[in-house]
Design a protein around this motif. Sequence first.
Motif, mmCIF file in Angstrom:
data_model
loop_
_atom_site.group_PDB
_atom_site.id
_atom_site.type_symbol
_atom_site.label_atom_id
_atom_site.label_comp_id
_atom_site.label_asym_id
_atom_site.label_seq_id
_atom_site.Cartn_x
_atom_site.Cartn_y
_atom_site.Cartn_z
ATOM 1 N N ALA A 6 0.826 -1.198 0.000
ATOM 2 C CA ALA A 6 0.000 0.000 0.000
ATOM 3 C C ALA A 6 0.868 1.259 0.000
ATOM 4 N N ILE A 7 1.946 1.237 0.754
ATOM 5 C CA ILE A 7 2.839 2.407 0.798
ATOM 6 C C ILE A 7 3.544 2.595 -0.532
ATOM 7 N N GLU A 8 3.937 1.528 -1.180
ATOM 8 C CA GLU A 8 4.562 1.662 -2.502
ATOM 9 C C GLU A 8 3.584 2.254 -3.509
ATOM 10 N N PHE A 9 2.321 1.868 -3.409
ATOM 11 C CA PHE A 9 1.298 2.460 -4.273
ATOM 12 C C PHE A 9 1.146 3.943 -3.967
ATOM 13 N N ASP A 12 3.892 5.854 -5.592
ATOM 14 C CA ASP A 12 3.619 6.027 -7.026
ATOM 15 C C ASP A 12 2.683 7.208 -7.255
ATOM 16 N N LEU A 13 1.625 7.300 -6.444
ATOM 17 C CA LEU A 13 0.652 8.379 -6.614
ATOM 18 C C LEU A 13 1.273 9.742 -6.350
ATOM 19 N N ILE A 14 2.121 9.844 -5.327
ATOM 20 C CA ILE A 14 2.768 11.117 -5.014
ATOM 21 C C ILE A 14 3.640 11.579 -6.165
ATOM 22 N N TYR A 85 7.380 15.791 -5.106
ATOM 23 C CA TYR A 85 6.858 14.741 -5.970
ATOM 24 C C TYR A 85 7.807 13.540 -6.036
ATOM 25 N N GLY A 86 8.586 13.360 -4.974
ATOM 26 C CA GLY A 86 9.532 12.243 -4.944
ATOM 27 C C GLY A 86 9.018 11.016 -4.224
ATOM 28 N N GLY A 87 8.050 11.175 -3.341
ATOM 29 C CA GLY A 87 7.547 10.034 -2.575
ATOM 30 C C GLY A 87 8.606 9.426 -1.680
ATOM 31 N N PHE A 93 8.823 8.412 7.885
ATOM 32 C CA PHE A 93 7.723 9.187 7.312
ATOM 33 C C PHE A 93 7.728 9.067 5.790
ATOM 34 N N LEU A 94 6.528 9.076 5.228
ATOM 35 C CA LEU A 94 6.348 9.232 3.789
ATOM 36 C C LEU A 94 6.180 10.720 3.532
ATOM 37 N N HIS A 95 7.033 11.282 2.659
ATOM 38 C CA HIS A 95 7.057 12.716 2.422
ATOM 39 C C HIS A 95 6.506 13.050 1.041
ATOM 40 N N GLY A 96 5.966 14.265 0.908
ATOM 41 C CA GLY A 96 5.577 14.765 -0.403
ATOM 42 C C GLY A 96 4.156 15.281 -0.446
#
Length: 397
Positions: A6-9, A12-14, A85-87, A93-96
């Motif tokens: 889910a985090i990898e998805f 991708d969206l970011i 826009y790097g994700g 933390f997931l950034h972006g």
Amino acid sequence: MPFEAAIEFARDLIRIPGLSGDEGAVAERVRVEMERLGFDEVRLDEVGNVIGRIVGGSPGPVVALCSHMDVVDAGDPGTWEHDPYGGAVVDGFLHGRGAMDIKGPLALQLHAAAQLAGSSFGGEVWMVCTVYEERAGWGIAHFLEHADRLPDVVVIGEATAGDLCIGHRGRAEIVVEIQGLAGHASAPERARSAIDGLPAVLAGLASFAETLESDAVLGRSTFVPTGIETAPISPNVIPDLARVTVDWRVLPGVDADAAVERVRRHLEREATLPEGLSLEVRFSTVRQRSYTGREAERRLFTPAYRLAEDDAVVERARASIQASTGTRPVVRPWRFATDGGYACGVHGIPTIGYAPGEERHAHTNRERLSLEHARVVHDAYAPLIRSLLEMPAHQEA
């Protein structure tokens, strides 16, 4: 589905920028993911919403998970700690842009829904990914207006920090225009400057704010000017137009047309303009164009809503989340407006919010999503959906 997928998805969206009206590439990535994960039906509607359905083996309620695909502008990338826009995943933390508003929660909702694919349950699960949420919710408004059947419950993916949200104030963007007579700056006696009306109008708007009501749960209705423009803009021309834009956070039950009339009447009583000037009060309206080519003139108004804390949906959701996490979630409203204003405020569908993420990071260059908190919510989501599916459908109630 594992949390990491889910985090990898979400990453991708970011990496796919998608301002309101330009969500097409994000929508395509969402569509591909739904099909890959085995949704029974995936479709795009006229304005570009992506709707996925997972159908149970017997009749029952429809639980709709709802997150939007558009984001606000990132501004200057140089002001961000990490590429917007790097994700990037750094320090837990997931950034972006969109990490918590709301591509991260969208990914968690979608993957949680997919866990029910092929299993036995009654009813249906819908994943509704909307357009234009950041500009008054055209996507959700269109989807609900044209649905063959309304959902029985809606779960919004906006950030709640693991709390359970049950409503919010709405947002009305009001324009107050002062009209005068333009003239050459060298001969001010021949003009009627619209600027001269600003002191009276701003004082009138301030006194109007003092008349507004409060809600025991949602708090006080606020009303604040957020911008002033003049026209013409040439510095050697006395302007015949001064425009004040006002952000009004409205409470449930406010009728849009009546709200504008209320402001107009107040200014007529309280704002005495210099001779030769006049006033107009109206909604901000915009011409919106979806990435599918659909166009509409829309006023910038998002309804408010509030679900009772003892509503059966709230009680069931709270119990399910507590069983999954070991912690009884706080029940509260959001500070900002969401697509829930249309789902519950307009259509009366019981609507809650559950997601990771802190509201204070929304629309900032520090936007981030705690992976620790995201994992907790991820693990609680599929049981939450199953719990809501055990409730009676509207037509069965």
